[in-house]
Design a protein around this motif. Structure first.
Motif, PDB file in Angstrom:
ATOM      1  N   LEU A   1     -31.729  16.906  10.280  1.00 53.90           N
ATOM      2  CA  LEU A   1     -31.065  18.019   9.644  1.00 53.90           C
ATOM      3  C   LEU A   1     -32.633  18.185   8.819  1.00 53.90           C
ATOM      4  O   LEU A   1     -33.107  17.356   8.574  1.00 53.90           O
ATOM      5  CB  LEU A   1     -30.520  17.471   8.419  1.00 53.90           C
ATOM      6  CG  LEU A   1     -28.919  17.221   8.669  1.00 53.90           C
ATOM      7  CD1 LEU A   1     -28.145  16.478   7.224  1.00 53.90           C
ATOM      8  CD2 LEU A   1     -28.442  18.615   9.378  1.00 53.90           C
ATOM      9  N   THR A   2     -33.308  19.289   9.318  1.00 56.02           N
ATOM     10  CA  THR A   2     -34.573  19.928   9.104  1.00 56.02           C
ATOM     11  C   THR A   2     -34.924  20.493   7.626  1.00 56.02           C
ATOM     12  O   THR A   2     -33.705  21.802   7.368  1.00 56.02           O
ATOM     13  CB  THR A   2     -35.063  20.558   9.845  1.00 56.02           C
ATOM     14  OG1 THR A   2     -33.892  21.578  10.488  1.00 56.02           O
ATOM     15  CG2 THR A   2     -35.350  19.838  11.742  1.00 56.02           C
ATOM     16  N   GLY A   3     -35.640  20.614   7.082  1.00 56.14           N
ATOM     17  CA  GLY A   3     -36.337  21.157   6.014  1.00 56.14           C
ATOM     18  C   GLY A   3     -37.495  20.767   5.448  1.00 56.14           C
ATOM     19  O   GLY A   3     -38.252  19.979   5.850  1.00 56.14           O
ATOM     20  N   SER A   4     -37.942  22.128   4.332  1.00 51.09           N
ATOM     21  CA  SER A   4     -39.098  21.845   4.854  1.00 51.09           C
ATOM     22  C   SER A   4     -39.573  20.621   3.048  1.00 51.09           C
ATOM     23  O   SER A   4     -38.585  20.469   2.397  1.00 51.09           O
ATOM     24  CB  SER A   4     -39.795  23.048   3.677  1.00 51.09           C
ATOM     25  OG  SER A   4     -38.797  23.271   2.040  1.00 51.09           O
TER      26      SER A   4
ATOM     27  N   GLN B   1     -30.632  20.384  16.166  1.00 53.24           N
ATOM     28  CA  GLN B   1     -31.448  20.009  15.192  1.00 53.24           C
ATOM     29  C   GLN B   1     -30.986  21.565  14.138  1.00 53.24           C
ATOM     30  O   GLN B   1     -31.043  22.908  14.661  1.00 53.24           O
ATOM     31  CB  GLN B   1     -32.426  20.381  15.618  1.00 53.24           C
ATOM     32  CG  GLN B   1     -33.907  20.784  14.670  1.00 53.24           C
ATOM     33  CD  GLN B   1     -35.236  20.615  14.571  1.00 53.24           C
ATOM     34  OE1 GLN B   1     -35.632  19.943  15.895  1.00 53.24           O
ATOM     35  NE2 GLN B   1     -35.732  22.254  15.081  1.00 53.24           N
ATOM     36  N   ILE B   2     -30.489  20.943  13.096  1.00 53.75           N
ATOM     37  CA  ILE B   2     -29.847  22.228  12.286  1.00 53.75           C
ATOM     38  C   ILE B   2     -30.798  22.203  10.741  1.00 53.75           C
ATOM     39  O   ILE B   2     -30.884  21.029  10.254  1.00 53.75           O
ATOM     40  CB  ILE B   2     -28.358  21.995  11.839  1.00 53.75           C
ATOM     41  CG1 ILE B   2     -28.426  21.319  13.206  1.00 53.75           C
ATOM     42  CG2 ILE B   2     -27.816  22.577  10.893  1.00 53.75           C
ATOM     43  CD1 ILE B   2     -26.795  20.550  13.218  1.00 53.75           C
ATOM     44  N   SER B   3     -31.307  23.776  10.250  1.00 60.12           N
ATOM     45  CA  SER B   3     -32.126  23.444   9.034  1.00 60.12           C
ATOM     46  C   SER B   3     -30.820  24.141   7.990  1.00 60.12           C
ATOM     47  O   SER B   3     -29.917  24.059   7.652  1.00 60.12           O
ATOM     48  CB  SER B   3     -31.943  25.017   9.464  1.00 60.12           C
ATOM     49  OG  SER B   3     -33.157  25.517   8.128  1.00 60.12           O
ATOM     50  N   VAL B   4     -31.318  22.799   6.954  1.00 56.72           N
ATOM     51  CA  VAL B   4     -30.586  22.776   5.361  1.00 56.72           C
ATOM     52  C   VAL B   4     -30.578  24.069   4.296  1.00 56.72           C
ATOM     53  O   VAL B   4     -29.735  23.830   3.715  1.00 56.72           O
ATOM     54  CB  VAL B   4     -30.947  21.287   4.863  1.00 56.72           C
ATOM     55  CG1 VAL B   4     -31.572  19.848   5.546  1.00 56.72           C
ATOM     56  CG2 VAL B   4     -32.635  21.613   4.219  1.00 56.72           C
ATOM     57  N   ASP B   5     -30.597  24.779   5.682  1.00 57.00           N
ATOM     58  CA  ASP B   5     -30.650  26.111   4.755  1.00 57.00           C
ATOM     59  C   ASP B   5     -29.383  26.892   5.095  1.00 57.00           C
ATOM     60  O   ASP B   5     -29.077  27.345   3.937  1.00 57.00           O
ATOM     61  CB  ASP B   5     -32.534  27.325   5.723  1.00 57.00           C
ATOM     62  CG  ASP B   5     -33.563  26.762   4.910  1.00 57.00           C
ATOM     63  OD1 ASP B   5     -33.433  26.352   3.909  1.00 57.00           O
ATOM     64  OD2 ASP B   5     -34.739  27.000   5.572  1.00 57.00           O
ATOM     65  N   LYS B   6     -28.831  25.974   5.940  1.00 59.80           N
ATOM     66  CA  LYS B   6     -27.996  26.375   6.373  1.00 59.80           C
ATOM     67  C   LYS B   6     -27.064  26.412   5.310  1.00 59.80           C
ATOM     68  O   LYS B   6     -27.094  25.103   4.760  1.00 59.80           O
ATOM     69  CB  LYS B   6     -27.067  26.738   7.515  1.00 59.80           C
ATOM     70  CG  LYS B   6     -27.688  26.580   8.871  1.00 59.80           C
ATOM     71  CD  LYS B   6     -27.227  26.782  10.241  1.00 59.80           C
ATOM     72  CE  LYS B   6     -28.074  27.458  11.205  1.00 59.80           C
ATOM     73  NZ  LYS B   6     -27.055  27.494  12.751  1.00 59.80           N
TER      74      LYS B   6
ATOM     75  N   ILE C   1     -23.367  24.373   8.781  1.00 59.14           N
ATOM     76  CA  ILE C   1     -23.872  22.762   9.016  1.00 59.14           C
ATOM     77  C   ILE C   1     -22.217  21.893  10.404  1.00 59.14           C
ATOM     78  O   ILE C   1     -22.446  21.424  11.364  1.00 59.14           O
ATOM     79  CB  ILE C   1     -24.701  21.849   8.594  1.00 59.14           C
ATOM     80  CG1 ILE C   1     -25.244  22.983   7.353  1.00 59.14           C
ATOM     81  CG2 ILE C   1     -24.654  20.709   9.113  1.00 59.14           C
ATOM     82  CD1 ILE C   1     -26.870  21.961   6.158  1.00 59.14           C
TER      83      ILE C   1
END
Length: 141
Positions: free
Chosen positions: A80-83, A122-127, A132
């Motif tokens: 899980l990717t995020g800023s 890889q999945i963005s935590v913005d979803k 997800i």
């Protein structure tokens, strides 16, 4: 306890825990279960331990000294990717969690994102959560 006091974990802290998780994964896989494990396996070596154990040995000795083949743990890493800002904001909203928000930077510093040949998505935590979960389920088909 260390994290609760705002002290980042090091490899000596993490490796025994990861070995225990490997044992749980191996036992459950051997019994035919499908397992979901949520943890912060921040480094490749940590993910390798989850798959292979500390020594990477595919065999173990039983009580008689006879070698037996262990169940193979196949792992799909969901990264899980995020800023930093987004994750920090979410962490600050948590109540009663053992990890203090001050430790987040150490997590980002330690992170080795998965890469080939690791089995990962890889999945963005913005979803949102349902997106997800749908992405993970589609990958597992």
């Amino acid at each position: 306890m260390k994290m609760g006091k705002g002290i980042p974990l090091n490899d000596q802290d993490r490796i025994p825990w990861l070995c225990n998780l490997h044992g749980i994964l191996q036992r459950d896989v051997a019994s035919g279960q499908h397992v979901i494990l949520a943890c912060s396996a921040l480094k490749k070596v940590y993910r390798d331990i989850l798959i292979q154990g500390k020594d990477g040995a595919p065999l173990k000795c039983d009580e008689s000294g006879k070698e037996e083949k262990l169940a193979e743990v196949k792992l799909l890493v969901v990264h899980l990717t995020g800023s930093f800002e987004v994750i920090s904001g979410r962490l600050l909203k948590r109540k009663g969690h053992f990890m203090s928000p001050e430790l987040l930077q150490s997590q980002f510093d330690t992170l080795e994102p998965p890469s080939a040949p690791e089995n990962f998505i890889q999945i963005s935590v913005d979803k949102n959560l349902s997106e997800i979960i749908a992405t993970i389920m589609e990958t597992l088909k």
